[in-house]
Scaffold this active site. Structure first.
Site, PDB file in Angstrom:
ATOM      1  N   LYS A  42     -11.846 -12.115 -29.770  1.00  0.00           N
ATOM      2  CA  LYS A  42     -11.362 -13.366 -29.173  1.00  0.00           C
ATOM      3  C   LYS A  42     -10.131 -13.812 -29.930  1.00  0.00           C
ATOM      4  O   LYS A  42     -10.122 -13.845 -31.166  1.00  0.00           O
ATOM      5  CB  LYS A  42     -12.461 -14.454 -29.306  1.00  0.00           C
ATOM      6  CG  LYS A  42     -12.022 -15.809 -28.771  1.00  0.00           C
ATOM      7  CD  LYS A  42     -12.240 -15.906 -27.280  1.00  0.00           C
ATOM      8  CE  LYS A  42     -11.533 -17.074 -26.631  1.00  0.00           C
ATOM      9  NZ  LYS A  42     -10.163 -16.725 -26.138  1.00  0.00           N
ATOM     10  N   LYS A  80     -11.299 -17.377 -38.954  1.00  0.00           N
ATOM     11  CA  LYS A  80     -11.289 -18.663 -38.249  1.00  0.00           C
ATOM     12  C   LYS A  80     -12.459 -18.745 -37.261  1.00  0.00           C
ATOM     13  O   LYS A  80     -13.188 -19.728 -37.217  1.00  0.00           O
ATOM     14  CB  LYS A  80      -9.961 -18.789 -37.489  1.00  0.00           C
ATOM     15  CG  LYS A  80      -9.770 -20.097 -36.767  1.00  0.00           C
ATOM     16  CD  LYS A  80      -8.617 -20.047 -35.753  1.00  0.00           C
ATOM     17  CE  LYS A  80      -7.321 -19.538 -36.326  1.00  0.00           C
ATOM     18  NZ  LYS A  80      -6.187 -19.739 -35.390  1.00  0.00           N
ATOM     19  N   LYS A 126      -6.117 -10.429 -31.348  1.00  0.00           N
ATOM     20  CA  LYS A 126      -4.837 -11.093 -31.036  1.00  0.00           C
ATOM     21  C   LYS A 126      -3.976 -10.099 -30.275  1.00  0.00           C
ATOM     22  O   LYS A 126      -4.129  -8.885 -30.437  1.00  0.00           O
ATOM     23  CB  LYS A 126      -4.117 -11.475 -32.336  1.00  0.00           C
ATOM     24  CG  LYS A 126      -3.058 -12.552 -32.152  1.00  0.00           C
ATOM     25  CD  LYS A 126      -3.687 -13.935 -32.194  1.00  0.00           C
ATOM     26  CE  LYS A 126      -2.723 -15.034 -31.848  1.00  0.00           C
ATOM     27  NZ  LYS A 126      -3.329 -16.353 -32.125  1.00  0.00           N
ATOM     28  N   GLY A 146      -4.112 -18.386 -24.935  1.00  0.00           N
ATOM     29  CA  GLY A 146      -2.693 -18.640 -25.194  1.00  0.00           C
ATOM     30  C   GLY A 146      -2.364 -18.674 -26.674  1.00  0.00           C
ATOM     31  O   GLY A 146      -3.228 -18.667 -27.536  1.00  0.00           O
ATOM     32  N   ASP A 147      -1.086 -18.672 -26.961  1.00  0.00           N
ATOM     33  CA  ASP A 147      -0.529 -18.887 -28.305  1.00  0.00           C
ATOM     34  C   ASP A 147       0.952 -19.200 -28.044  1.00  0.00           C
ATOM     35  O   ASP A 147       1.294 -19.662 -26.939  1.00  0.00           O
ATOM     36  CB  ASP A 147      -0.703 -17.627 -29.183  1.00  0.00           C
ATOM     37  CG  ASP A 147      -0.431 -17.897 -30.669  1.00  0.00           C
ATOM     38  OD1 ASP A 147      -1.296 -18.468 -31.342  1.00  0.00           O
ATOM     39  OD2 ASP A 147       0.660 -17.552 -31.158  1.00  0.00           O
ATOM     40  N   ASN A 206       2.441 -26.955 -27.646  1.00  0.00           N
ATOM     41  CA  ASN A 206       1.080 -27.402 -27.352  1.00  0.00           C
ATOM     42  C   ASN A 206       0.397 -28.053 -28.557  1.00  0.00           C
ATOM     43  O   ASN A 206      -0.143 -29.163 -28.449  1.00  0.00           O
ATOM     44  CB  ASN A 206       0.263 -26.190 -26.845  1.00  0.00           C
ATOM     45  CG  ASN A 206      -1.201 -26.521 -26.701  1.00  0.00           C
ATOM     46  OD1 ASN A 206      -1.993 -26.321 -27.620  1.00  0.00           O
ATOM     47  ND2 ASN A 206      -1.570 -27.071 -25.569  1.00  0.00           N
ATOM     48  N   SER A 251     -12.178 -22.846 -26.804  1.00  0.00           N
ATOM     49  CA  SER A 251     -12.200 -21.612 -26.003  1.00  0.00           C
ATOM     50  C   SER A 251     -13.624 -21.055 -25.954  1.00  0.00           C
ATOM     51  O   SER A 251     -14.085 -20.597 -24.903  1.00  0.00           O
ATOM     52  CB  SER A 251     -11.273 -20.554 -26.611  1.00  0.00           C
ATOM     53  OG  SER A 251      -9.936 -20.763 -26.243  1.00  0.00           O
TER      54      SER A 251
HETATM   55  P1  NDP Z   1       4.136 -23.291 -28.211  1.00  0.00           P
HETATM   56  O1  NDP Z   1       4.817 -22.091 -27.670  1.00  0.00           O
HETATM   57  O2  NDP Z   1       3.548 -24.275 -27.277  1.00  0.00           O
HETATM   58  O3  NDP Z   1       5.125 -24.082 -29.190  1.00  0.00           O
HETATM   59  C1  NDP Z   1       5.685 -23.472 -30.299  1.00  0.00           C
HETATM   60  C2  NDP Z   1       6.573 -24.479 -31.000  1.00  0.00           C
HETATM   61  O4  NDP Z   1       6.953 -23.926 -32.269  1.00  0.00           O
HETATM   62  C3  NDP Z   1       7.864 -24.761 -30.248  1.00  0.00           C
HETATM   63  O5  NDP Z   1       8.306 -26.050 -30.537  1.00  0.00           O
HETATM   64  C4  NDP Z   1       8.800 -23.703 -30.831  1.00  0.00           C
HETATM   65  O6  NDP Z   1      10.181 -24.018 -30.720  1.00  0.00           O
HETATM   66  C5  NDP Z   1       8.369 -23.695 -32.275  1.00  0.00           C
HETATM   67  N1  NDP Z   1       8.653 -22.371 -32.852  1.00  0.00           N
HETATM   68  C6  NDP Z   1       8.186 -21.175 -32.427  1.00  0.00           C
HETATM   69  N2  NDP Z   1       8.681 -20.179 -33.144  1.00  0.00           N
HETATM   70  C7  NDP Z   1       9.485 -20.749 -34.054  1.00  0.00           C
HETATM   71  C8  NDP Z   1      10.289 -20.230 -35.090  1.00  0.00           C
HETATM   72  N3  NDP Z   1      10.362 -18.914 -35.331  1.00  0.00           N
HETATM   73  N4  NDP Z   1      10.976 -21.132 -35.844  1.00  0.00           N
HETATM   74  C9  NDP Z   1      10.908 -22.473 -35.599  1.00  0.00           C
HETATM   75  N5  NDP Z   1      10.161 -23.004 -34.622  1.00  0.00           N
HETATM   76  C10 NDP Z   1       9.464 -22.156 -33.868  1.00  0.00           C
HETATM   77  O7  NDP Z   1       3.029 -22.719 -29.214  1.00  0.00           O
HETATM   78  P2  NDP Z   1       1.729 -23.448 -29.795  1.00  0.00           P
HETATM   79  O8  NDP Z   1       1.984 -24.885 -29.985  1.00  0.00           O
HETATM   80  O9  NDP Z   1       0.570 -23.009 -28.984  1.00  0.00           O
HETATM   81  O10 NDP Z   1       1.577 -22.723 -31.218  1.00  0.00           O
HETATM   82  C11 NDP Z   1       2.150 -23.243 -32.418  1.00  0.00           C
HETATM   83  C12 NDP Z   1       1.447 -22.636 -33.616  1.00  0.00           C
HETATM   84  O11 NDP Z   1       0.051 -22.980 -33.560  1.00  0.00           O
HETATM   85  C13 NDP Z   1       1.488 -21.129 -33.724  1.00  0.00           C
HETATM   86  O12 NDP Z   1       1.510 -20.761 -35.085  1.00  0.00           O
HETATM   87  C14 NDP Z   1       0.157 -20.707 -33.113  1.00  0.00           C
HETATM   88  O13 NDP Z   1      -0.253 -19.425 -33.597  1.00  0.00           O
HETATM   89  C15 NDP Z   1      -0.739 -21.798 -33.652  1.00  0.00           C
HETATM   90  N6  NDP Z   1      -1.991 -22.010 -32.934  1.00  0.00           N
HETATM   91  C16 NDP Z   1      -2.011 -22.224 -31.585  1.00  0.00           C
HETATM   92  C17 NDP Z   1      -3.208 -22.453 -30.937  1.00  0.00           C
HETATM   93  C18 NDP Z   1      -3.291 -22.777 -29.481  1.00  0.00           C
HETATM   94  O14 NDP Z   1      -4.391 -23.043 -29.005  1.00  0.00           O
HETATM   95  N7  NDP Z   1      -2.190 -22.803 -28.739  1.00  0.00           N
HETATM   96  C19 NDP Z   1      -4.478 -22.406 -31.679  1.00  0.00           C
HETATM   97  C20 NDP Z   1      -4.333 -22.257 -33.097  1.00  0.00           C
HETATM   98  C21 NDP Z   1      -3.132 -22.039 -33.682  1.00  0.00           C
HETATM   99  P3  NDP Z   1      11.088 -23.244 -29.626  1.00  0.00           P
HETATM  100  O15 NDP Z   1      10.683 -23.839 -28.327  1.00  0.00           O
HETATM  101  O16 NDP Z   1      12.478 -23.563 -30.035  1.00  0.00           O
HETATM  102  O17 NDP Z   1      10.751 -21.801 -29.755  1.00  0.00           O
HETATM  103  O1  2IT Z   2      -4.576 -18.927 -33.069  1.00  0.00           O
HETATM  104  C1  2IT Z   2      -5.472 -19.312 -32.291  1.00  0.00           C
HETATM  105  O2  2IT Z   2      -6.587 -19.659 -32.699  1.00  0.00           O
HETATM  106  C2  2IT Z   2      -5.181 -19.359 -30.858  1.00  0.00           C
HETATM  107  N1  2IT Z   2      -4.040 -19.089 -30.461  1.00  0.00           N
HETATM  108  C3  2IT Z   2      -6.264 -19.715 -29.867  1.00  0.00           C
HETATM  109  C4  2IT Z   2      -7.114 -18.522 -29.569  1.00  0.00           C
HETATM  110  C5  2IT Z   2      -8.137 -18.711 -28.483  1.00  0.00           C
HETATM  111  O3  2IT Z   2      -8.769 -17.703 -28.160  1.00  0.00           O
HETATM  112  O4  2IT Z   2      -8.310 -19.814 -27.957  1.00  0.00           O
END
Ligand code: NDP
Ligand code: 2IT
Length: 446
Positions: free
Chosen positions: A90, A114, A126, A165-166, A240, A379
């Site tokens: 997952k 995690k 992943k 998603g991520d 997100n 999830s």
């Molecule tokens: P999104 O794609 O929704 O947003 C990503 C954000 O981070 C954007 O503002 C983006 O800016 C910025 N960003 C991405 N890459 C870079 C970079 N190389 N340098 C600077 N800024 C950057 O992703 P999420 O919000 O879903 O994910 C954000 C983080 O949270 C990630 O590390 C992800 O692995 C982690 N995460 C996400 C989960 C989820 O459920 N979605 C769960 C747990 C962890 P720009 O638009 O300019 O690229």
């Molecule tokens: O990094 C993370 O935990 C996620 N992007 C969410 C993974 C999930 O299966 O909901």
């Protein structure tokens, strides 16, 4: 002890040359978990961590698709099936040009720990692609997702591997991926999470990671007789996780100083309130604009090109963008300006040197594998609802999310309390390890 750890790291490194992010994640875990293994006979001599650091399966595939100019484009797709000791694989899918094997292996490795912390039965995985969704039309995104799923579908399934998603993969992409999976298999199953609510998704899943980060941060503060109220918070990212972390901070009475994207950060000295946040959500999620556009609407704010938000004085920092976005000098500036708490929303956003600064100075520091686990936890609740063919209310899911984040906090205390100080990094790594290790021992050498 140092020698045992460095021997282990060299052995893993020898097999994973040129994978710096993966080695960074493994090294941190090894430093906390090996001393624990050495003290606990049942784990000693079983090479469990060495087994956890080797993916059960890695799939890499070609994704060919046709862009709007009728040019043929080629990307690389991946799925890392890291560990299935406690449940099916997952973890999310990331679409970003920086995606490579090292990045996805570090994410899958972190995910294993995690998911174990969430208390739910999920293994670690992943995947993703070096595809860049920025500037692509909706139909290009759809064609890419369909091509990606046309290969991925053979490797996943509701009892085998359940992506979500991520970065770069949100509800739009999950929709296109789900549609193609359903067409190929002729089956309506819970093979992906983060689905729309009308087609099997869970309420609160979009909010879950951001809300969870703040619930965990609040638990750390409460444990130190503090609260979120009136605290100034710097958030990085504006996707997100950042958006819903900001929403929950506002609900708990905190003040949001900053948000960012990869072009720079936005600082609003009057605070980003809920009306301004609504504007940002529309800008990012519907118009797919840039955070710098905010200053045109709110001229009291400023945009700082190519900078990260850690230089603005704050009480709490929530890095919610990407890996290694907060380095040693950022950590030092945060501390100098009086920051008392850091909660990681992103995966591995702080460098090892930054973490060392936080821990040495004994501030509250939550590693992503504990504090951002709310996303994958909901999830897991989405999978449970899909299996029941039923859906829970918003309140019910939110209650479960809150109690899971509290449980993760307790697990960190169990293994990370050091006199008055709580080392949440150590706590999360050992607590995550124990459950996976026990399952692996029970299942034999596989
Ligand atoms: P999104 O794609 O929704 O947003 C990503 C954000 O981070 C954007 O503002 C983006 O800016 C910025 N960003 C991405 N890459 C870079 C970079 N190389 N340098 C600077 N800024 C950057 O992703 P999420 O919000 O879903 O994910 C954000 C983080 O949270 C990630 O590390 C992800 O692995 C982690 N995460 C996400 C989960 C989820 O459920 N979605 C769960 C747990 C962890 P720009 O638009 O300019 O690229
Ligand atoms: O990094 C993370 O935990 C996620 N992007 C969410 C993974 C999930 O299966 O909901």
């Amino acid at each position: 002890m140092k020698e045992i750890i460095s021997q282990f790291i060299s052995e893993v490194n020898a097999r994973n040359q040129n994978e710096p992010e993966f080695m960074q994640a493994v090294t941190e875990v090894a430093e906390n978990v090996i001393p624990y293994i050495v003290k606990n006979d049942i784990y000693y001599g079983q090479n469990i961590l060495l087994r956890i650091a080797e993916p059960e399966r890695v799939v890499s595939f070609r994704v060919a698709w046709i862009d709007d100019n009728e040019e043929i484009q080629v990307n690389r797709g991946y799925r890392i099936e890291m560990n299935s000791a406690i449940g099916p694989y997952k973890g999310g899918l990331r679409f970003h040009p920086s995606v490579n094997l090292s990045v996805l292996k570090f994410l899958a490795f972190e995910q294993t720990f995690k998911n174990s912390l969430t208390t739910l039965p999920m293994g670690g995985g992943k995947g993703g692609s070096d595809f860049n969704p920025k500037g692509k039309s909706d139909t290009e995104i759809m064609r890419f997702c369909q091509s990606f799923m046309t290969e991925l579908f053979r490797h996943i399934g509701p009892n085998r591997d359940i992506p979500a998603g991520d970065i770069g993969v949100g509800s739009r992409e999950i929709g296109y991926l789900f549609g193609q999976y359903k067409r190929l298999k002729n089956e309506f199953t819970g093979v992906l999470t983060g689905k729309g609510v009308s087609w099997g998704g869970s309420l609160i899943r979009p909010e879950a990671t951001g809300y969870g980060v703040v619930y965990f941060t609040q638990e750390m503060l409460l444990h130190s007789n503090e609260s979120m109220e009136n605290k100034k918070v710097n958030i990085s990212g504006s996707g997100n996780v950042a958006q819903y972390a900001a929403e929950k901070c506002l609900q708990l009475g905190a003040i949001i100083n900053t948000l960012s994207d990869s072009s720079g950060f936005l600082y609003d000295p009057d605070g980003i309130d809920s009306e301004k946040l609504k504007y940002i959500m529309e800008l990012k999620n519907i118009k797919r604009g840039r955070i710098s556009e905010y200053v045109n609407i709110y001229p009291n704010s400023s945009f700082h090109k190519d900078k990260s938000p850690w230089e603005i004085p704050c009480d709490i920092a929530l890095p919610c963008a990407t890996q290694n976005e907060l380095g040693k000098s950022d950590a030092e500036i945060l501390l100098k300006n009086g920051c008392i708490c850091v909660g990681e929303g992103a995966n591995m956003p702080s460098t090892p040197e930054a973490i060392e600064v936080f821990i040495k100075n004994k501030i509250l520091f939550a590693p992503g594998k504990a504090s951002n686990a709310g996303g994958v936890a909901v999830s897991g609740l989405e999978m449970a609802q899909n299996s029941l063919r039923y859906s829970w209310t918003r309140e019910e899911v939110d209650q479960r999310l809150q109690s899971i984040m509290k449980d993760i906090h307790k697990s960190c205390l169990s293994y990370g309390a050091e006199n008055e100080f709580v080392n949440y990094v150590k706590g999360a790594n050992i607590a995550g390890f124990v459950k996976v290790a026990d399952a692996m021992l029970a299942q034999g050498v596989v």
